[in-house]
Write a protein that holds these residues in place. Structure first.
Motif, short mmCIF file in Angstrom:
data_model
loop_
_atom_site.label_atom_id
_atom_site.label_comp_id
_atom_site.label_asym_id
_atom_site.label_seq_id
_atom_site.Cartn_x
_atom_site.Cartn_y
_atom_site.Cartn_z
N LEU A 7 -28.90 22.89 -36.86
CA LEU A 7 -28.56 21.54 -36.45
C LEU A 7 -28.97 20.54 -37.52
O LEU A 7 -29.93 20.76 -38.26
CB LEU A 7 -29.31 21.20 -35.16
CG LEU A 7 -29.08 22.14 -33.97
CD1 LEU A 7 -30.06 21.82 -32.86
CD2 LEU A 7 -27.66 22.02 -33.49
N PRO A 10 -32.70 18.22 -34.48
CA PRO A 10 -32.85 18.80 -33.14
C PRO A 10 -32.89 17.76 -32.02
O PRO A 10 -32.93 18.12 -30.86
CB PRO A 10 -34.16 19.56 -33.23
CG PRO A 10 -34.92 18.91 -34.31
CD PRO A 10 -33.90 18.38 -35.27
N SER A 13 -30.78 17.91 -28.52
CA SER A 13 -30.14 19.21 -28.31
C SER A 13 -30.87 20.03 -27.26
O SER A 13 -30.36 21.06 -26.83
CB SER A 13 -30.10 19.99 -29.62
OG SER A 13 -31.42 20.33 -30.02
#
Length: 124
Positions: A7, A10, A13
């Motif tokens: 990603l 983060p 998420s």
């Protein structure tokens, strides 16, 4: 992000962004260096090449082919209206013939035809 993997961030998420490596991925071996040309010990010719087939597996496969032929014959005889005793007798005869054929094909499995008897007798 690490090496373009993972990603960007983060945040949002629901994960901590930790990336695990795939331990089960086997990298393909790149171009091999021929060590025999360099002067190193040469590997045996059969190493890494085509292996010889296992004789037990080949024999088992031949037996399965015989069994399949016998089942097809049994079905054909049953469709033709033979009795069970006649079918059993014909299957027994066919099995003997196919086993003789199996023994003959096993002797020629080396890729060479078998030697005739005149070559096996001592000269004289």
């Amino acid at each position: 992000m690490y090496n373009g993997i993972g990603l960007q961030t983060p945040r949002g998420s629901g994960t901590n962004g930790y990336i695990q490596s795939n331990k089960f991925f086997v990298k393909p071996k790149s171009a091999r260096v021929d060590t025999s040309a360099v002067g190193g010990s040469a590997q045996p010719e059969g190493f890494g090449g085509i292996r010889k087939p296992n004789k037990d597996i080949l024999q088992h496969d031949r037996k399965r082919q015989i069994h399949l032929r016998l089942l097809v014959l049994q079905d054909a005889l049953a469709d033709q209206g033979y009795t069970d005793a006649e079918i059993a007798e014909k299957i027994r005869e066919a099995k003997k013939a196919l086993e003789v054929e199996l023994a003959a094909s096993a002797s020629t499995a080396s890729g060479r035809p078998p030697l005739s008897k005149r070559y096996l007798q001592p000269a004289g």
